[in-house]
Design a protein around this motif. Structure first.
Motif, PDB file in Angstrom:
ATOM      1  N   ASP A 155       0.805  -1.219   0.000  1.00 56.89           N
ATOM      2  CA  ASP A 155       0.000   0.000   0.000  1.00 56.89           C
ATOM      3  C   ASP A 155       0.835   1.266   0.000  1.00 56.89           C
ATOM      4  O   ASP A 155       0.368   2.322  -0.421  1.00 56.89           O
ATOM      5  CB  ASP A 155      -0.937   0.011   1.210  1.00 56.89           C
ATOM      6  CG  ASP A 155      -2.004  -1.057   1.092  1.00 56.89           C
ATOM      7  OD1 ASP A 155      -2.313  -1.458  -0.047  1.00 56.89           O
ATOM      8  OD2 ASP A 155      -2.533  -1.497   2.138  1.00 56.89           O
ATOM      9  N   THR A 156       2.065   1.194   0.458  1.00 53.38           N
ATOM     10  CA  THR A 156       2.905   2.382   0.517  1.00 53.38           C
ATOM     11  C   THR A 156       3.540   2.686  -0.830  1.00 53.38           C
ATOM     12  O   THR A 156       3.672   3.840  -1.215  1.00 53.38           O
ATOM     13  CB  THR A 156       4.011   2.190   1.575  1.00 53.38           C
ATOM     14  OG1 THR A 156       3.405   1.851   2.812  1.00 53.38           O
ATOM     15  CG2 THR A 156       4.828   3.448   1.746  1.00 53.38           C
ATOM     16  N   THR A 214       2.741   2.484  -4.123  1.00 55.02           N
ATOM     17  CA  THR A 214       1.841   2.429  -5.273  1.00 55.02           C
ATOM     18  C   THR A 214       2.300   3.430  -6.324  1.00 55.02           C
ATOM     19  O   THR A 214       3.113   4.314  -6.055  1.00 55.02           O
ATOM     20  CB  THR A 214       0.399   2.745  -4.859  1.00 55.02           C
ATOM     21  OG1 THR A 214       0.355   4.067  -4.327  1.00 55.02           O
ATOM     22  CG2 THR A 214      -0.110   1.760  -3.825  1.00 55.02           C
ATOM     23  N   THR A 244       0.633   5.811  -7.617  1.00 57.93           N
ATOM     24  CA  THR A 244       0.175   7.161  -7.270  1.00 57.93           C
ATOM     25  C   THR A 244       1.116   7.817  -6.269  1.00 57.93           C
ATOM     26  O   THR A 244       1.449   9.001  -6.408  1.00 57.93           O
ATOM     27  CB  THR A 244      -1.247   7.103  -6.687  1.00 57.93           C
ATOM     28  OG1 THR A 244      -2.101   6.440  -7.618  1.00 57.93           O
ATOM     29  CG2 THR A 244      -1.778   8.492  -6.417  1.00 57.93           C
ATOM     30  N   ASN A 245       1.558   7.067  -5.266  1.00 61.59           N
ATOM     31  CA  ASN A 245       2.469   7.640  -4.280  1.00 61.59           C
ATOM     32  C   ASN A 245       3.818   7.985  -4.896  1.00 61.59           C
ATOM     33  O   ASN A 245       4.404   9.025  -4.577  1.00 61.59           O
ATOM     34  CB  ASN A 245       2.657   6.684  -3.105  1.00 61.59           C
ATOM     35  CG  ASN A 245       1.436   6.593  -2.241  1.00 61.59           C
ATOM     36  OD1 ASN A 245       0.571   7.450  -2.282  1.00 61.59           O
ATOM     37  ND2 ASN A 245       1.345   5.534  -1.459  1.00 61.59           N
ATOM     38  N   LEU A 257       3.344  11.161  -6.834  1.00 65.66           N
ATOM     39  CA  LEU A 257       3.252  12.341  -5.976  1.00 65.66           C
ATOM     40  C   LEU A 257       4.617  12.752  -5.441  1.00 65.66           C
ATOM     41  O   LEU A 257       4.908  13.949  -5.311  1.00 65.66           O
ATOM     42  CB  LEU A 257       2.278  12.083  -4.830  1.00 65.66           C
ATOM     43  CG  LEU A 257       0.808  12.019  -5.244  1.00 65.66           C
ATOM     44  CD1 LEU A 257      -0.052  11.627  -4.052  1.00 65.66           C
ATOM     45  CD2 LEU A 257       0.357  13.329  -5.823  1.00 65.66           C
ATOM     46  N   ILE A 258       5.475  11.795  -5.145  1.00 66.89           N
ATOM     47  CA  ILE A 258       6.840  12.128  -4.730  1.00 66.89           C
ATOM     48  C   ILE A 258       7.580  12.803  -5.892  1.00 66.89           C
ATOM     49  O   ILE A 258       8.300  13.781  -5.702  1.00 66.89           O
ATOM     50  CB  ILE A 258       7.586  10.869  -4.251  1.00 66.89           C
ATOM     51  CG1 ILE A 258       6.965  10.351  -2.958  1.00 66.89           C
ATOM     52  CG2 ILE A 258       9.063  11.153  -4.041  1.00 66.89           C
ATOM     53  CD1 ILE A 258       7.475   8.986  -2.545  1.00 66.89           C
ATOM     54  N   THR A 288       6.428  16.350  -6.179  1.00 69.59           N
ATOM     55  CA  THR A 288       7.021  17.168  -5.126  1.00 69.59           C
ATOM     56  C   THR A 288       8.446  17.562  -5.494  1.00 69.59           C
ATOM     57  O   THR A 288       8.839  18.733  -5.341  1.00 69.59           O
ATOM     58  CB  THR A 288       7.018  16.407  -3.794  1.00 69.59           C
ATOM     59  OG1 THR A 288       5.679  16.036  -3.475  1.00 69.59           O
ATOM     60  CG2 THR A 288       7.597  17.242  -2.681  1.00 69.59           C
TER      61      THR A 288
END
Length: 58
Positions: free
Chosen positions: A25-26, A28, A30-31, A34-35, A38
């Protein structure tokens, strides 16, 4: 430098999403994306763009 790292993270996120790799879950797509966003925002803001020669002008 941060822009290059962001591009690599976007590539990893695309590969995770396109290959339909099951991750925890960490980590993915999408994550990771997003990193990357950023890091790209920090690059555009001027952070990590390199050394500046502020004290060398006369």
């Amino acid at each position: 430098m941060l822009g290059i790292i962001a591009a690599v993270l976007f590539l990893i996120a695309f590969l995770i999403n396109a290959a339909d790799i099951s991750t925890n879950d960490t980590f993915t797509s999408t994550n990771v994306m997003l990193i990357g966003l950023t890091l790209l925002a920090l690059h555009v803001a001027g952070i990590g763009s390199g050394w500046s020669a502020r004290g060398r002008r006369r």
